[in-house]
Design a protein around this motif. Sequence first.
Motif, PDB file in Angstrom:
ATOM      1  N   PHE A  34       0.828  -1.208   0.000  1.00 56.30           N
ATOM      2  CA  PHE A  34       0.000   0.000   0.000  1.00 56.30           C
ATOM      3  C   PHE A  34       0.868   1.266   0.000  1.00 56.30           C
ATOM      4  CE2 PHE A  34      -1.684   3.394   2.656  1.00 56.30           C
ATOM      5  CZ  PHE A  34      -2.792   3.757   1.918  1.00 56.30           C
ATOM      6  N   CYS A  49      -2.181   6.716   7.640  1.00 55.74           N
ATOM      7  CA  CYS A  49      -2.683   6.903   6.280  1.00 55.74           C
ATOM      8  C   CYS A  49      -3.667   5.797   5.906  1.00 55.74           C
ATOM      9  CB  CYS A  49      -1.505   6.936   5.308  1.00 55.74           C
ATOM     10  SG  CYS A  49      -1.979   7.063   3.594  1.00 55.74           S
ATOM     11  N   MET A  50      -3.315   4.547   6.240  1.00 56.61           N
ATOM     12  CA  MET A  50      -4.186   3.424   5.887  1.00 56.61           C
ATOM     13  C   MET A  50      -5.513   3.460   6.617  1.00 56.61           C
ATOM     14  SD  MET A  50      -1.561   0.256   5.822  1.00 56.61           S
ATOM     15  CE  MET A  50      -2.838  -0.776   6.493  1.00 56.61           C
ATOM     16  N   ARG A  82     -12.498   1.437   3.691  1.00 58.22           N
ATOM     17  CA  ARG A  82     -13.128   1.083   2.418  1.00 58.22           C
ATOM     18  C   ARG A  82     -13.405  -0.419   2.369  1.00 58.22           C
ATOM     19  NH1 ARG A  82     -10.624   0.866  -3.538  1.00 58.22           N
ATOM     20  NH2 ARG A  82     -12.582   0.453  -4.611  1.00 58.22           N
ATOM     21  N   MET A  91       4.078   9.096   1.696  1.00 54.87           N
ATOM     22  CA  MET A  91       4.345   7.665   1.560  1.00 54.87           C
ATOM     23  C   MET A  91       5.680   7.421   0.842  1.00 54.87           C
ATOM     24  SD  MET A  91       2.132   5.895   3.152  1.00 54.87           S
ATOM     25  CE  MET A  91       1.909   7.172   4.361  1.00 54.87           C
ATOM     26  N   ASN A 121     -11.292   8.887   5.595  1.00 54.75           N
ATOM     27  CA  ASN A 121     -11.778   9.337   4.280  1.00 54.75           C
ATOM     28  C   ASN A 121     -11.083   8.639   3.126  1.00 54.75           C
ATOM     29  OD1 ASN A 121     -13.464  11.274   5.501  1.00 54.75           O
ATOM     30  ND2 ASN A 121     -11.669  12.579   5.799  1.00 54.75           N
ATOM     31  N   SER A 122      -9.750   8.590   3.154  1.00 56.35           N
ATOM     32  CA  SER A 122      -9.031   8.106   1.983  1.00 56.35           C
ATOM     33  C   SER A 122      -8.335   6.768   2.214  1.00 56.35           C
ATOM     34  CB  SER A 122      -7.992   9.152   1.554  1.00 56.35           C
ATOM     35  OG  SER A 122      -7.054   9.338   2.592  1.00 56.35           O
ATOM     36  N   GLY A 123      -8.383   6.256   3.429  1.00 60.57           N
ATOM     37  CA  GLY A 123      -7.643   5.025   3.710  1.00 60.57           C
ATOM     38  C   GLY A 123      -8.349   3.787   3.217  1.00 60.57           C
ATOM     39  N   PRO A 124      -7.600   2.739   2.910  1.00 61.46           N
ATOM     40  CA  PRO A 124      -8.190   1.511   2.382  1.00 61.46           C
ATOM     41  C   PRO A 124      -8.907   0.679   3.441  1.00 61.46           C
ATOM     42  CG  PRO A 124      -5.831   1.227   2.640  1.00 61.46           C
ATOM     43  CD  PRO A 124      -6.125   2.660   2.988  1.00 61.46           C
ATOM     44  N   LEU A 159      -6.871   2.118  -4.849  1.00 60.18           N
ATOM     45  CA  LEU A 159      -5.696   1.396  -4.374  1.00 60.18           C
ATOM     46  C   LEU A 159      -4.632   1.291  -5.460  1.00 60.18           C
ATOM     47  CD1 LEU A 159      -7.257  -1.479  -2.270  1.00 60.18           C
ATOM     48  CD2 LEU A 159      -6.016   0.511  -1.451  1.00 60.18           C
ATOM     49  N   SER A 161      -4.226  10.379  -4.629  1.00 59.71           N
ATOM     50  CA  SER A 161      -3.901   9.919  -3.284  1.00 59.71           C
ATOM     51  C   SER A 161      -4.922  10.409  -2.263  1.00 59.71           C
ATOM     52  CB  SER A 161      -2.490  10.367  -2.891  1.00 59.71           C
ATOM     53  OG  SER A 161      -2.456  11.753  -2.675  1.00 59.71           O
ATOM     54  N   LEU A 162      -5.822  11.301  -2.680  1.00 60.05           N
ATOM     55  CA  LEU A 162      -6.897  11.731  -1.774  1.00 60.05           C
ATOM     56  C   LEU A 162      -8.099  10.800  -1.851  1.00 60.05           C
ATOM     57  CD1 LEU A 162      -6.836  15.590  -2.326  1.00 60.05           C
ATOM     58  CD2 LEU A 162      -6.268  14.356  -0.239  1.00 60.05           C
ATOM     59  N   THR A 163      -8.114   9.931  -2.867  1.00 59.94           N
ATOM     60  CA  THR A 163      -9.244   9.017  -3.027  1.00 59.94           C
ATOM     61  C   THR A 163      -8.951   7.698  -2.344  1.00 59.94           C
ATOM     62  OG1 THR A 163      -8.379   8.006  -5.016  1.00 59.94           O
ATOM     63  CG2 THR A 163      -9.643  10.027  -5.293  1.00 59.94           C
ATOM     64  N   THR A 164      -9.961   6.811  -2.356  1.00 62.58           N
ATOM     65  CA  THR A 164      -9.737   5.498  -1.760  1.00 62.58           C
ATOM     66  C   THR A 164      -9.203   4.504  -2.779  1.00 62.58           C
ATOM     67  OG1 THR A 164     -12.029   4.950  -2.189  1.00 62.58           O
ATOM     68  CG2 THR A 164     -11.513   5.770   0.005  1.00 62.58           C
ATOM     69  N   TRP A 210      -0.870  12.604   0.652  1.00 58.73           N
ATOM     70  CA  TRP A 210      -0.287  11.389   1.204  1.00 58.73           C
ATOM     71  C   TRP A 210       0.796  10.820   0.293  1.00 58.73           C
ATOM     72  CZ3 TRP A 210      -0.456  10.114   6.002  1.00 58.73           C
ATOM     73  CH2 TRP A 210      -1.573  10.429   6.787  1.00 58.73           C
TER      74      TRP A 210
END
Lengths: 300, 316
Positions: free
Chosen positions: A54, B137-138, B148, A268, B142-145, A71, A66-69, A264
């Motif tokens: 990730f 971050c994870m 989700r 990262m 809002n944006s972490g996996p 992957l 990187s602001l969205t979910t 992010w």
Amino acid sequence: MTTTYAPAPARQTRAASPHQAARGRASRRRKLVWIAEHAVAVGLACAFIGPIVFIFLTSVMTDGQSLTTNLWPHHWQWSNYRTVFATAPVGTWLVNTVLYAVAATAATLLSSVPIAYALARLRFKGRNTAFLCVITMMMLPPQVLVIPMYLMWARLHLTGTIWPLVLPSLFGDAFSVFLLRQFLLTVPEDYLNAARIDGCGELRVLTRVVLPMMRPALVAVGLFSFFNAWNDYYGPLIYTGETPAHWTLALGLATFKTSHAVQWNLTMAATLIAMAPVIIVFFFAQKAFIEGVTLTGVKG
Amino acid sequence: MATQLQLTPAPLRARLRRNRLRVLLFLAPGLVGFAVFLVYPLVMTVWLSFTNSNMISPARFVGLRNYRYLLDGDPLIWHAIRNTGWLVAVMVPAQVLFALGVAMVTARLKAGASLFRTLFYLPALAPPVAATVAFVCMFNPNSGPVNRILGLLGIHGPLWFNSPGWSKPALTLLALWGSGTMMVIFLAALLEVPAELYEAAELDGAGSWHRFRYVTLPTISPVVLFATVTGVIAGLQYFTQAMVASQVANGNIQPAPGYPDGSTLTFPQQLYIAGFNQFHAGYACALAVVLFVVAMAFTVVLLRRASGFDIEEAPR
């Protein structure tokens, strides 16, 4: 939890038909257990490695993504790694971290070997007491001593530099002494006696006979002290927190998101820069790491 | 050494003196280190805890005032004690049980056991700061996996590092991710349990739970104790992850120790703040003395059982 490690004993039955059916059931059951165990292991492996994957995937995303979910990166923006070095003094942090880690490792190896040898292989009154002192130092939280230590280094005008982090390693590191001693106890006394009868002094016994045999332990201790320094946050925070020119990667990374990057993806990328050496070295020297860890815990 | 004494005709007294000198020479760096980096600062910590030291002007003896302030005065210290207590009581046992479970699964694997061990151990080496930043971050709501994935399973994920109730469980998950060291130690111990014991237990008709309870557990219990005590001592020192997580999750340049709502303020953090932000060095030393007493109590438990250190096995 309700599992065993011993292989199921082989059934010693003849190939009579009811027995054969039982055997078929047993082997099918064994196959299912095999699949279940390996499925759990694969699941665990995904959970353990997932975060690293990730980090990598996020580090090459665009700012927007990187602001969205999401992957998976739509566009592999490798330039993030260049941008990181431009947005924050990551280069300086890297140099400081390498200096700290290399110096601390060299000092630790140099000072800890003779101490461990004396504790494991020389006879003297108070040896067990000395070893208890090593354990005490190993178990002592660094926070207990931090105020007087800071005052001491301040009086020597060394706060604000990495010297307070490196110099103590010249006087033996408790964990390294402990690990080396555990290893030295496994060296057969006969080897040492043979050298002693040949007229070697203890220093010669150590350098000529013991050191070559100690290579795996030395590699483990060297790796542990290198990454201990590399990963250290508390020490650099105490001694160089106020002087950004001497920050290490750990210190810089801790404030990276809040003071340098809104997104992010760059954070990262910086995170992966801090992790990469550990991951790379680990894959080359994993045996040394795992043997080292085993050495600290398995003697029961 | 005994053989050496018989073989060499030199007078015994001279040899003993030489031996003592040699031991001193080998131990010299350690003795200096012990005096300068342990005994001296420890004595100073205790002394300063009875003073009003502020790191700049000379310290003045104030008796038990710092300890009284600790008991009723410092508005945040009970928060910090509760949080550190939570970590020791929940996070550490969770780590031990999880590592034991993973080790037991790994011990049973017939294919790829060493590959899996490598993968399980790797995160333990990740720099704590990097690991914490990545987890924040994870687990970003809002944006972490993580949320989700939970959402795909129909679970409405919590705010994790931004929620006072979920910040410590999130830190616990981070600790589980990095529990590979314990796992490797447990795995080595499990593989050393003699197979005959299992066979004997099986002949006696012991089921898998009984085999675990009466064969595995007693054999590996010294290692479990060792890992638990070192885990507790690490829990008492817990600082970096809590500090970094609160900083990154808060997202503010101004440090907000314990964010959210003091839920990640640990005892060592309060010590750091007292000493290095507020310059109440005397009070910070009083906190250090408390930390010392608690950590040593756990170390004594470990040494009483004398496991893990085989002091007796050293060649005489």
